[in-house]
Design an enzyme around this catalytic site. Sequence first.
Site, mmCIF file in Angstrom:
data_model
loop_
_atom_site.group_PDB
_atom_site.id
_atom_site.type_symbol
_atom_site.label_atom_id
_atom_site.label_comp_id
_atom_site.label_asym_id
_atom_site.label_seq_id
_atom_site.Cartn_x
_atom_site.Cartn_y
_atom_site.Cartn_z
ATOM 1 C CE1 TYR A 97 5.740 -2.511 2.059
ATOM 2 C CE2 TYR A 97 4.941 -0.624 3.292
ATOM 3 C CZ TYR A 97 5.737 -1.758 3.210
ATOM 4 O OH TYR A 97 6.530 -2.117 4.266
ATOM 5 C CG ASN A 109 -1.081 7.397 4.207
ATOM 6 O OD1 ASN A 109 -0.622 8.262 3.462
ATOM 7 N ND2 ASN A 109 -1.007 7.500 5.505
ATOM 8 N N PRO A 136 -6.170 5.614 5.363
ATOM 9 C CG PRO A 136 -5.203 6.582 7.256
ATOM 10 C CD PRO A 136 -5.302 6.737 5.779
ATOM 11 C CE LYS A 190 -7.711 -1.985 -4.399
ATOM 12 N NZ LYS A 190 -6.794 -3.038 -4.756
ATOM 13 C CB VAL A 200 -3.143 -16.965 11.606
ATOM 14 C CG1 VAL A 200 -2.395 -18.063 12.307
ATOM 15 C CG2 VAL A 200 -2.275 -16.300 10.549
ATOM 16 N N GLY A 251 -4.369 -10.445 6.937
ATOM 17 C CA GLY A 251 -3.873 -9.159 7.427
ATOM 18 C C GLY A 251 -3.645 -8.261 6.227
ATOM 19 C CB CYS A 307 -5.807 -3.529 1.138
ATOM 20 S SG CYS A 307 -4.509 -2.513 0.458
ATOM 21 C CG PHE A 308 -8.085 -8.124 2.314
ATOM 22 C CD1 PHE A 308 -8.155 -7.567 1.051
ATOM 23 C CD2 PHE A 308 -7.631 -9.429 2.423
ATOM 24 C CE1 PHE A 308 -7.787 -8.277 -0.083
ATOM 25 C CE2 PHE A 308 -7.256 -10.153 1.306
ATOM 26 C CZ PHE A 308 -7.331 -9.585 0.052
#
Length: 465
Positions: free
Chosen positions: A14, A93, A95, A222, A272, A275, A278-279
């Site tokens: 992405y 990534n 994660p 960041k 809601v 999502g 990243c956050f």
Amino acid sequence: MTKIKTISCIGAGYVGGPTMAVIALKNPHIRINVVDMNPEKIALWNSDNMDDLPVYEPGLSEIIQEVRGKNLFFSTDVDQAIRDAEMIFISVNTPTKSYGIGKGMAADLKYVELCARQIGKGATRDKIVVEKSTLPVRTASSIKKIFAAQQSNISFSVLSNPEFLAEGTAINDLLNADRVLIGGEETEAGQKAIQSLSAIYEAWLPKERIISTNIWSSELSKLTANAFLAQRISSINAISALCEKTGANVDEVAKAIGADSRIGSKFLKSSVGFGGSCFKKDILNLVYLCRHFGLQEAGDYWEQVIKINDYQKQRFAENIVTALFNTVSGKDIAFFGWAFKKDTNDTRESAAIEIADKLIEEQAVITVYDPKVKYARMIEDMNYLDTRSEEENEKALNFETDPYEAAKDSHAIAVITEWDEFKTYDWQKIYSSMKKPAFVFDGRNILDHEDLRKIGFIVRGIGKQ
Ligand code: NAD
Ligand code: UDX
């Protein structure tokens, strides 16, 4: 300063895909190779059918059509890409670690380290290596050590250049970035490397928007930017809970406080829950770093942002159960939206996943409509939670390609994602096809609640009675 003519980017996700597409568009003299170890993904980036691109972003396919095969190339040959490029972006990534020390909190840097080792091994001339991935502060120092241990006769400059694009608006964010941040070493070589990277962005952005800092400030900025953005959402969501009890309206409160120029109006939309990939991951990483350095209170402060977000998702699911006469067992609930926000096909950490999980636990049957997310992705998201078997998930979570079909015979509609098209639907027609009383739970406050009530719906928004 070296005027860069060849770039490689490791990681065609992405960030890597859209970022390199825009750099290629604005720098036709630079040849850019985007590489990934996932051959299926690369095949999709090379597909003639623009609907197949692995990332959906408004405006992306047009740019890909313009630059692909001219100065932008996608391939799986990482070693070749390393050899060819003067500048290499690491955009893989990072994660949250799912094992060992820091499990569930720290960033898993194994992919970044693999890249560093591969670059260190394969480089045949001096390189500028750019950290595009979001990384814990001081990662550049580990990367430098890996390079130094592998090659002593080649000079590597490591820069931190975190990406601030948001999904769904990535192309616009890249073309009109508020700022570009470049962190580099305070040596002559470090400063020259900063200038080389800066020149690439100056092809379309004013120089004043390019901020250079020391490398640690850049890495930490960041994580901090994401923590501050997410904190605003958790703050307004905490207020939304109080609004529901008191008769205040969270949208009115957000408007009133946002008009204060010191607070500002952006990122105050109650929902809601946030999502996205990243956050949560970046705040967990920040909390881990604080605790690692013995700053327990600072870590606890930021952790609360995540706790409120979990609370918000849970509250939304519980409100549905309560409103539906305290049971959803055997009831059909239509989900409008599965993506974590509009205009993206990304579902990572989408609030939809946990809300669905909670409702299925209460024996509800869910039918989802989302304009961009495929059913297989939704099932993968559910399976990843590991709450029940794949078969059980497939039984409890259905999918329709037509929103009217998704809503038909349901007891309630839950608006999870703020897709614009939901506002244009024929809600009278939807109402007629549903079980009565028909409920709408507007998890984004995007619909006209008064209009819906006139039709006959029972409506519950977020942060309003
Ligand atoms: P992604 O999962 O979409 O893409 C990462 C890609 O890297 C994958 O396709 C994977 O196959 C590839 N990869 C991993 N290791 C590799 C290796 N050793 N060699 C070759 N390819 C490899 O991830 P993303 O969303 O693009 O995020 C990348 C980084 O950018 C993360 O650190 C993330 O935190 C950061 N970031 C993401 C966003 C966002 O909106 N998604 C925004 C800003 C920053
Ligand atoms: C975020 C940052 O915005 C971006 O700068 C960074 O580079 C990557 O992480 P992203 O996660 O793609 O971007 O989207 P963003 O627009 O920030 O939305 C994140 C989540 O917060 C979404 O679920 C969104 O719906 C939610 N959100 C956002 C709210 O609930 N309320 C708001 O006011 C804003």
